[in-house]
Design a protein around this motif. Structure first.
Motif, PDB file in Angstrom:
ATOM      1  N   TYR B  33       0.835  -1.197   0.000  1.00  0.00           N
ATOM      2  CA  TYR B  33       0.000   0.000   0.000  1.00  0.00           C
ATOM      3  C   TYR B  33       0.875   1.253   0.000  1.00  0.00           C
ATOM      4  CZ  TYR B  33      -3.242  -3.482   1.906  1.00  0.00           C
ATOM      5  OH  TYR B  33      -3.989  -4.618   2.113  1.00  0.00           O
ATOM      6  N   TYR B  35       0.325   5.302   1.180  1.00  0.00           N
ATOM      7  CA  TYR B  35      -0.506   6.293   1.842  1.00  0.00           C
ATOM      8  C   TYR B  35       0.211   7.640   1.833  1.00  0.00           C
ATOM      9  CZ  TYR B  35      -2.859   2.268   4.068  1.00  0.00           C
ATOM     10  OH  TYR B  35      -3.542   1.093   4.325  1.00  0.00           O
ATOM     11  N   GLN B  37       0.111  11.206   4.353  1.00  0.00           N
ATOM     12  CA  GLN B  37      -0.357  11.674   5.654  1.00  0.00           C
ATOM     13  C   GLN B  37      -0.136  13.173   5.738  1.00  0.00           C
ATOM     14  OE1 GLN B  37       1.709  10.326   9.274  1.00  0.00           O
ATOM     15  NE2 GLN B  37      -0.281  10.066  10.236  1.00  0.00           N
ATOM     16  N   LEU B  43      -4.440   8.942   7.490  1.00  0.00           N
ATOM     17  CA  LEU B  43      -3.766   8.310   6.351  1.00  0.00           C
ATOM     18  C   LEU B  43      -4.747   8.173   5.187  1.00  0.00           C
ATOM     19  CD1 LEU B  43      -1.920   5.526   8.310  1.00  0.00           C
ATOM     20  CD2 LEU B  43      -0.797   7.332   7.028  1.00  0.00           C
ATOM     21  N   TYR B  48      -2.884   0.610  -4.069  1.00  0.00           N
ATOM     22  CA  TYR B  48      -2.524  -0.605  -3.384  1.00  0.00           C
ATOM     23  C   TYR B  48      -2.389  -1.740  -4.396  1.00  0.00           C
ATOM     24  CZ  TYR B  48      -7.495  -1.982  -3.557  1.00  0.00           C
ATOM     25  OH  TYR B  48      -8.774  -2.313  -3.955  1.00  0.00           O
ATOM     26  N   PHE B  90       3.874   7.138   3.184  1.00  0.00           N
ATOM     27  CA  PHE B  90       4.188   5.869   3.837  1.00  0.00           C
ATOM     28  C   PHE B  90       3.828   4.706   2.935  1.00  0.00           C
ATOM     29  CE2 PHE B  90       5.533   7.169   7.938  1.00  0.00           C
ATOM     30  CZ  PHE B  90       4.853   8.332   8.230  1.00  0.00           C
TER      31      PHE B  90
END
Lengths: 113, 114
Positions: B33, B35, B37, B43, B48, B90
């Motif tokens: 995945y 993400y 932030q 998040l 993905y 992330f």
């Protein structure tokens, strides 16, 4: 769209106090997780709960999954400065088959010495 | 095991430049995945992948692209960087244990677009 609401958004307490924070939704989740994130780092998984009503303990942290699997709480006993961080809850969809999580916006906890 | 690794840790881009954020995991996880932030926003899932050769859009895919040629690697490509892409990124992987999708996160890449 599944949403997770976390409350309170910010919490500042004195070392030794107890606290409870919440993660709520109108949707049902097949499982729910709590993560802790420290500044400058990625989130770290604390616990996964999968059964309605389930209670899990991790030292001074107690996690509960609601009976209807729509909400969860995190209780910290005798908080310590090392508990400071961002607490995120995340849920997997009701069927568990959509391969991803929904995250709440997080609770920023500050524990003062 | 190194877990999930991300490079670079920090990067400053000018508007319109492109770059690739690298992510690798050595846990043989099928699910990976990306993400972003932003402060106070939690998040947000960008893209993905459920296995090599398979990718899907998340909540905020515009301006990004991904590929998954191996189980280990999941790079994120930013084309024509914009200030709105300033964020912390992330990468995470998951073993898909009992459909709980427990995430193992990398240390993040802090990106500034000016």
């Amino acid at each position: 769209t599944q949403l997770l609401e976390q409350s309170p958004q910010f919490l500042s307490i004195q070392e030794g106090e107890n606290l409870t924070v919440y993660c709520n939704s109108s949707s049902v989740f097949s499982s729910l997780q709590w993560y802790r994130q420290e500044p400058g780092e990625g989130p770290v998984l604390l616990v996964t709960v999968v059964t309605g009503g389930e209670v899990k303990k991790l030292k001074r942290l107690t996690f509960q999954f609601g009976d209807a699997r729509k909400d969860s709480s995190l209780h910290i006993t005798a908080a310590q400065p090392g508990d400071t961080g961002l607490y995120l809850c995340a849920g997997a969809g009701e069927t568990g088959a959509n391969s991803k999580l929904t995250f709440g916006k997080g609770i920023t906890l500050s524990v003062r010495p | 095991n190194a877990g999930v690794t991300q490079t670079p840790k920090f990067r400053i881009l000018k508007i319109g430049q492109s770059m690739t954020l690298q992510c690798a995991q050595d846990m043989n996880h099928n699910y990976m995945y990306w993400y972003r932030q932003d402060p106070g926003m939690g998040l947000k899932l960008i893209y993905y992948s459920v296995g090599a050769g398979i990718t899907d859009k998340g909540e905020v895919p515009n301006g990004y692209n991904v590929s998954r040629s191996t189980t280990e690697d999941f790079p994120l490509r930013l084309e024509l960087a914009a200030p709105s892409q300033t964020s912390v990124y992330f990468c995470a992987s998951s073993p898909d244990r009992a459909l709980t999708y427990e995430q193992y996160f990398g240390p993040g890449t802090r990106l500034t677009v000016t």
